[in-house]
Design a protein around this motif. Structure first.
Motif, short mmCIF file in Angstrom:
data_model
loop_
_atom_site.label_atom_id
_atom_site.label_comp_id
_atom_site.label_asym_id
_atom_site.label_seq_id
_atom_site.Cartn_x
_atom_site.Cartn_y
_atom_site.Cartn_z
N THR A 169 0.80 -1.23 0.00
CA THR A 169 0.00 0.00 0.00
C THR A 169 0.83 1.27 0.00
O THR A 169 0.35 2.33 -0.43
CB THR A 169 -0.92 0.05 1.24
OG1 THR A 169 -0.12 0.18 2.42
CG2 THR A 169 -1.79 -1.19 1.33
N GLY A 170 2.07 1.20 0.50
CA GLY A 170 2.87 2.40 0.64
C GLY A 170 2.49 3.23 1.85
O GLY A 170 3.00 4.33 2.05
N LEU A 171 1.61 2.70 2.70
CA LEU A 171 1.13 3.43 3.87
C LEU A 171 1.96 3.08 5.10
O LEU A 171 2.26 1.90 5.33
CB LEU A 171 -0.34 3.09 4.14
CG LEU A 171 -1.35 3.54 3.09
CD1 LEU A 171 -2.72 2.91 3.39
CD2 LEU A 171 -1.46 5.06 3.06
N PRO A 172 2.28 4.06 5.94
CA PRO A 172 2.95 3.75 7.20
C PRO A 172 1.95 3.15 8.19
O PRO A 172 0.79 3.56 8.24
CB PRO A 172 3.44 5.13 7.68
CG PRO A 172 2.48 6.10 7.07
CD PRO A 172 2.08 5.51 5.74
N ILE A 173 2.40 2.17 8.96
CA ILE A 173 1.52 1.52 9.92
C ILE A 173 2.33 1.08 11.13
O ILE A 173 3.46 0.60 11.00
CB ILE A 173 0.77 0.33 9.28
CG1 ILE A 173 -0.26 -0.28 10.24
CG2 ILE A 173 1.74 -0.74 8.76
CD1 ILE A 173 -1.23 -1.25 9.59
N SER A 174 1.76 1.27 12.31
CA SER A 174 2.42 0.88 13.55
C SER A 174 1.64 -0.26 14.21
O SER A 174 0.44 -0.42 13.98
CB SER A 174 2.48 2.07 14.52
OG SER A 174 3.23 3.13 13.97
N PHE A 175 2.36 -1.05 15.02
CA PHE A 175 1.66 -2.09 15.76
C PHE A 175 2.35 -2.34 17.09
O PHE A 175 3.52 -1.99 17.29
CB PHE A 175 1.56 -3.40 14.96
CG PHE A 175 2.78 -4.28 15.02
CD1 PHE A 175 3.02 -5.11 16.12
CD2 PHE A 175 3.70 -4.30 13.98
CE1 PHE A 175 4.15 -5.92 16.18
CE2 PHE A 175 4.82 -5.11 14.03
CZ PHE A 175 5.05 -5.92 15.14
N ALA A 176 1.61 -2.96 18.00
CA ALA A 176 2.17 -3.45 19.25
C ALA A 176 1.61 -4.83 19.50
O ALA A 176 0.45 -5.12 19.17
CB ALA A 176 1.82 -2.52 20.41
N LEU A 177 2.43 -5.69 20.07
CA LEU A 177 2.01 -7.04 20.45
C LEU A 177 2.06 -7.12 21.97
O LEU A 177 3.06 -6.78 22.59
CB LEU A 177 2.94 -8.09 19.83
CG LEU A 177 2.59 -9.55 20.11
CD1 LEU A 177 1.28 -9.94 19.42
CD2 LEU A 177 3.72 -10.47 19.64
#
Length: 382
Positions: free
Chosen positions: A136-144
């Protein structure tokens, strides 16, 4: 099984609407960007991190935002593109995740509990994040983390465009260092109340006498204390297209009267849209169903920009009906169904006229809630 270690990932597309606008116009990258309405009543729907440095935030009046950040570029926004990219990300996650919840147009929870027997959950989430970025070219953050609450709070700490894991057993330690207003639901008023009580960090809550918290804050005191311990039992609600709001009407007499059928279609669409707003949801797909006198049944559906507004849904429903209806054939049943439901977010208010529409629909719904669903009707249905 009750003591099985939980693994919950929370994914959040960073400044989603701004990021989509940057994809469309790369010259906006690295600039202070405001998405929202331009008029006197315009509101900031989303803003870039560069704009946030000047104190700008979402839901702020655009006039005030431009005083704080006069060099910002204002972009009107395009709901169709946001819906498109949200669907792309949803499809990527759906193809890989054993169980996921679409919490909003740009936010997802994934339950990987039990999957640690087969792979490393943290590496899996890192790989999924990279796939989303690549496609997508989109920035995305995550946490586990071990639960939804800690994962959501940790994702905010991982931004922008980063990731983090809160290892099992370290929830309380991780949360303790953060300001108390990092807890979802602690708004400006409650934050001031807690500061007046000498509570500044989440650790301050966990060290506070729980009975005293309950005495001062009621049931919310116990809820806050549990959250400060990193305790949260909320489950990931499986996302599936079967979630829907629908209505059907079987007529006493079969009818081929186009005027009557369209009137019923408008009435039913208005009804499901009202229910959608009461549930604080948006729909991403609408379907129309026709059953003829010989009991043959036909459906037609179309993906739409996420909405809960009568005028937009009615227009599409009528178009579907026109394409589906066999001229002159008596109809026994009509139905309207809304699917691909997701939680309503302030980001849905993208344009000045839509902001005004929201005020209008709120006023209409207030009347319906007070005097009954049939208290107000579209002129065509009367």
């Amino acid at each position: 099984m009750q003591n099985q270690q939980r693994y919950i990932a929370h994914f959040d597309l960073d400044s989603f609407f701004v990021s989509v606008e940057v994809l469309k116009d790369p010259s906006l990258k690295g600039k202070a960007v405001l998405v929202g309405g331009h008029s006197e009543r315009g509101v900031v729907t989303a803003c870039s991190y560069e704009a946030r440095k000047f104190g700008v935030h979402s839901a702020m009046p655009m006039k005030k935002a431009l005083k704080l950040c006069p060099h910002a570029t204002v972009v009107g926004g395009s709901r169709g593109d946001y819906s498109k990219y949200s669907r792309i990300v949803t499809e990527i996650i759906a193809a890989k995740a054993p169980l996921f919840e679409k919490a909003s147009i740009d936010e997802f929870y994934i339950d990987l509990t039990g999957m640690d027997k087969y792979f490393d959950p943290f590496k899996w989430t890192i790989d999924l994040r990279q796939e989303i970025i690549d496609k997508t070219g989109l920035p995305i953050s995550f946490a586990l983390a071990s639960n939804k609450l800690v994962a959501k709070i940790a994702t905010d700490e991982a931004k922008p465009n980063g990731y983090i894991q809160v290892a099992p057993g370290f929830e309380k330690q991780f949360l303790g260092q953060l300001k108390v207003n990092k807890i979802p639901g602690v708004g400006a008023h409650m934050y001031q109340t807690l500061l007046a009580m000498g509570i500044q960090t989440i650790q301050d809550i966990s060290n506070y006498d729980v009975k005293e918290l309950e005495r001062k804050l009621g049931g919310y005191g116990l809820e806050l204390w549990n959250k400060s311990q990193g305790i949260h039992t909320g489950q990931v609600s499986a996302y599936h297209e079967a979630k829907s709001i629908s209505t059907e009407n079987t007529f006493h007499e079969n009818s081929a009267d186009i005027s009557f059928l369209l009137k019923e279609l408008v009435r039913m669409t208005e009804r499901v849209a009202y229910e959608l707003r009461q549930d604080e949801k948006l729909a991403g797909c609408i379907a129309v169903k026709i059953r003829y006198s010989d009991f043959s049944t036909f459906n037609r559906q179309v993906a739409i920009d996420y909405t809960n507004r009568d005028d937009e849904l009615i227009h599409i429903a009528k178009d579907l009906f026109t394409k589906l209806y066999k001229a002159g054939a008596p109809v026994r049943l009509l139905g309207v169904r809304l699917t691909e439901l997701t939680n309503f977010a302030v980001q849905a208010n993208l344009f000045d006229d839509i902001g005004k529409k929201n005020d209008l629909y709120k006023a209409i719904d207030d009347v319906k809630n007070k005097f009954g669903k049939t208290a107000l009707k579209k002129a065509r249905t009367v």
